[in-house]
Write an enzyme that holds these catalytic residues in place. Structure first.
Site, mmCIF file in Angstrom:
data_model
loop_
_atom_site.group_PDB
_atom_site.id
_atom_site.type_symbol
_atom_site.label_atom_id
_atom_site.label_comp_id
_atom_site.label_asym_id
_atom_site.label_seq_id
_atom_site.Cartn_x
_atom_site.Cartn_y
_atom_site.Cartn_z
ATOM 1 N N LYS A 41 0.841 -1.206 0.000
ATOM 2 C CA LYS A 41 0.000 0.000 0.000
ATOM 3 C C LYS A 41 0.872 1.251 0.000
ATOM 4 O O LYS A 41 1.839 1.331 0.751
ATOM 5 C CB LYS A 41 -0.877 0.033 1.262
ATOM 6 C CG LYS A 41 -2.059 -0.912 1.219
ATOM 7 C CD LYS A 41 -2.999 -0.627 2.390
ATOM 8 C CE LYS A 41 -4.158 -1.602 2.416
ATOM 9 N NZ LYS A 41 -5.004 -1.429 3.605
ATOM 10 N N ARG A 90 -16.660 -5.036 9.306
ATOM 11 C CA ARG A 90 -17.703 -4.098 8.890
ATOM 12 C C ARG A 90 -18.846 -4.804 8.206
ATOM 13 O O ARG A 90 -19.989 -4.699 8.589
ATOM 14 C CB ARG A 90 -17.124 -3.040 7.938
ATOM 15 C CG ARG A 90 -16.340 -1.977 8.658
ATOM 16 C CD ARG A 90 -15.470 -1.207 7.713
ATOM 17 N NE ARG A 90 -14.404 -2.056 7.182
ATOM 18 C CZ ARG A 90 -13.360 -1.605 6.548
ATOM 19 N NH1 ARG A 90 -13.248 -0.329 6.320
ATOM 20 N NH2 ARG A 90 -12.423 -2.420 6.124
#
Ligand code: ADP
Length: 159
Positions: A41, A90
């Site tokens: 990332k 989530r």
């Protein structure tokens, strides 16, 4: 002492992460929030910036310690004496990835388990990448991140 480790990129930390960390800090004697350097990332904030921000955000939680770590999460868990990894879930879209990660980490570490805290519904849609995207266009991120993070994120985009 029961110690848990909550790893992540936290780039930047959101109210969703803060909610998970607060709740996890009530489960463990000590919770280590670990900023993991992720090779794949490209980050908006440097590791040191993220550690500083997290220290500020959690300054009122005495049993939360913030560290950074480069390498395997299981090695970080072992070296800090953390027996349990904490992750936030989530939606079902998180599940496949998280299950694979948890199982891999358990095998690699010879027994470190992962527990999942489900997100508070009001933060279920929230992710660091959404915050970055909205902020990059000058959108309002005040409902997603604390004021300090809001200010620093806009600064990164020259706003
Ligand atoms: P990573 O790059 O390791 O996924 P993140 O910083 O994006 O790191 O997330 C760290 C952890 O926090 C993950 O377990 C993720 O599922 C969880 N998380 C992220 N956003 C939220 C949210 N809004 N509510 C609950 N958990 C969340």
């Amino acid at each position: 002492m029961k110690r848990g480790i909550y790893p992540g990129s936290f780039d930047p930390v959101t109210y969703g992460h803060i909610d998970i960390a607060q709740r996890a800090s009530e489960i463990f004697d000590e919770l280590i929030v670990a900023v993991l350097k992720n090779k794949s990332k490209t980050a908006l904030f440097s590791i040191d910036e993220r550690v500083n921000i997290l220290q500020e955000v959690f300054k009122d939680l005495p049993n939360v310690r913030v560290i950074s770590y480069e390498g395997l999460l299981v090695d970080c868990a072992t070296s800090t004496g953390s027996g349990v990894i904490v992750r936030g879930l989530r939606a079902v879209t998180d599940f496949d990835y998280e299950l694979q990660l948890a199982q891999t980490n358990r095998v690699l570490s010879g027994g470190v388990d992962t527990i999942f805290l489900t997100t508070s519904l009001k933060y279920a849609y929230l992710s660091s990448s959404t915050v970055r995207e909205v902020a990059s266009y000058g959108g309002d991120i005040s409902r997603f991140v604390p004021p300090l993070v809001e200010k620093l994120t806009y600064e990164k985009y020259g706003l």
